[in-house]
Write a protein that holds these residues in place. Structure first.
Motif, PDB file in Angstrom:
ATOM      1  N   ASN A  19       0.838  -1.122  -0.054  1.00  0.00           N
ATOM      2  CA  ASN A  19       0.012  -0.063   0.082  1.00  0.00           C
ATOM      3  C   ASN A  19       0.909   1.272   0.044  1.00  0.00           C
ATOM      4  OD1 ASN A  19      -2.248  -1.429  -0.256  1.00  0.00           O
ATOM      5  ND2 ASN A  19      -2.910  -0.940   1.858  1.00  0.00           N
ATOM      6  N   GLN A  20       1.906   1.096  -0.794  1.00  0.00           N
ATOM      7  CA  GLN A  20       2.968   2.234  -0.633  1.00  0.00           C
ATOM      8  C   GLN A  20       3.289   2.398  -2.202  1.00  0.00           C
ATOM      9  OE1 GLN A  20       5.437   3.867   1.770  1.00  0.00           O
ATOM     10  NE2 GLN A  20       3.536   4.267   2.825  1.00  0.00           N
ATOM     11  N   LYS A  22       5.674   2.662  -4.701  1.00  0.00           N
ATOM     12  CA  LYS A  22       6.854   2.282  -4.937  1.00  0.00           C
ATOM     13  C   LYS A  22       7.784   2.845  -6.199  1.00  0.00           C
ATOM     14  CE  LYS A  22       9.994  -1.874  -4.494  1.00  0.00           C
ATOM     15  NZ  LYS A  22      10.597  -1.476  -3.342  1.00  0.00           N
TER      16      LYS A  22
END
Lengths: 312, 312
Positions: A19-20, A22
């Protein structure tokens, strides 16, 4: 284990992990977006295992892009995309439809002009207008010959004609109208030639089978070549006869046998017009599909088959 | 005593005595017939006492000319006379009516052409059509500037415009239509100038009072200057509002206050339009009579009075 997700929208292609965000490749322009597979492959190669986001992951990513800071970018890029799509939607059939509409209008306009021209000129040459039925010939001759010559040809004298000798100023005004009518006919003819030219490129089968006027009218009535290609031949047969068809449905009057294709010589010369119309519509339907899917040119052969069939 | 009778018809002038043809002067052409008094006087001088035939004598003379041998002559001479009368019935108001009808038609035609031109040109210059409302200016500019220039002016690029780059052949066709539209406007303007010219000669008072367009429309609606001159001013006031008038009569809707004259600046700028229309119609009625009976030119003064009256 953290799964990596690949997500692409109009702004770019993105990799999310845990959930980031990248990694990302932003699209410079619409061309990049249309080539998005290239960029997706790049990131896929780089990260090896990337998946399509599903359920909760997808929900998260969608929420991520709902952020206000992306709003303006989305708006602009979408606008550009829509414009691009509009631009690309302009096809040759738009040109065909504009041209045939214009030809039909010029027909009407020429009629209005010639009617006025006849009425006006009858003040000084009433017998001449009655003696020439052909519109274009009338326009040509009234410009070419003066009143004296015309009276002489009609074996009339100043004494026996019902027309009044007008002044040159008055006649000039009438001749200016004649010139306008003539140029309307000329423009109409020019557009017919142009129409044939674009149809030869865009829909050669329809052109060969129906001629430019009927073919273009069918495309115009359908709205596009694409739609014409999807119509069943029974619909093609009745295009242009909508009024009669609805009258048939509403009042039970006789159902129409043919629309625009009744102007076709093969139908006009046929004994059984209904049968001929059906056979012709069949072939047109086929021709439209050939043209839309850029198939071969088969219309010549189709035409021969048709002629044979209708003669029987 | 034998009375001598003088009788004239289209063939000649005749003297009968004792129910016998005694003398005759045959007319060579229509001009002689129109000058018949001259010939009658000749015979009257020659025979001194000649009378107009009455009762039995007249009956006899009419029967005399009923003879078959005169039939063809009567037919031919009457035909000539009728033709002559038709020819002479062509007056300047016929020209005015033809011209104003033509102007009204050209208006409509120009509208059809410009609508088609805008639709067609929007395939390659959609933003341009939207940016220019004025029809004639649009026609002028689309002919004068190429696509590149227009896009630049509108601060658009090939990327941001919705228009498709068409080929020169396609654009040429659109420009030919623009030319036709332009020439329609030109012809309309030419006819307006001509209209003013003939009205100046034929009905200067109406022209001064109403301008050429409204004046000609009134003459057209009346059918001729003669009829317009015989109309009461209340009729003049409503010429051109026939539809609304009949709706009023039929359904009891509001009665119209003005027809064509509502386009007149004096009416448009007036606070009480009904009153202004009535006053204007009064003066137009007067002007029509002055023009028809070839009276003086009083319209300038009438106009001043009117302006004063409407201001009050």
């Amino acid at each position: 284990m953290n799964m990596k997700h690949l997500f692409t929208n109009i702004l770019g292609t993105f990799v999310f992990e845990n959930n980031q965000l990248k990694d990302q490749i932003l699209f410079k322009d619409l061309k990049d977006y249309l080539d998005k597979e290239k960029f997706e492959q790049k990131l896929t190669k780089k990260y090896k295992k990337v998946f399509e986001p599903k359920d909760k992951d997808l929900e998260f990513i969608l929420a991520f892009f709902k952020d206000k800071k992306y709003f303006k970018q989305f708006y602009q890029k979408n606008l550009l995309l829509t414009k691009q799509q509009i631009k690309q939607s302009v096809q040759d059939d738009n040109l065909i439809i504009q041209t045939i509409s214009s030809i039909k209008e010029l027909d009407r306009l020429a009629n209005v002009l010639i009617k006025r021209l006849r009425e006006w000129s009858e003040l000084y040459l009433p017998e001449f207008s009655k003696s020439i039925q052909d519109q274009e010939k009338f326009i040509e001759l009234i410009q070419k010959k003066n009143r004296k010559q015309i009276l002489k040809e009609l074996k009339l004298t100043e004494e026996t004609t019902m027309g009044k000798a007008l002044t040159k100023t008055d006649i000039d005004e009438i001749l200016a109208l004649a010139k306008q009518a003539a140029s309307t006919y000329q423009l109409r003819r020019k557009q017919e030639i142009y129409l044939e030219k674009i149809m030869k490129k865009f829909c050669p089968n329809i052109l060969e089978l129906c001629g430019s006027t009927i073919g273009a009218k069918l495309i115009e009535a359908a709205g596009s070549l694409k739609r014409l290609a999807t119509f069943p031949s029974s619909t093609v047969q009745l295009l242009g006869a909508e009024k009669a068809l609805f009258r048939h449905i509403k009042t039970g009057a006789k159902s129409p046998k043919h629309g625009y294709i009744k102007e076709h010589l093969l139908v006009q010369n046929a004994k059984e017009k209904g049968k001929a119309a059906r056979a012709l519509a069949d072939k047109i339907s086929l021709a439209a599909r050939l043209d839309f899917f850029k198939g071969e040119f088969k219309a010549k052969q189709m035409r021969k088959e048709l002629e044979k069939k209708i003669k029987q």
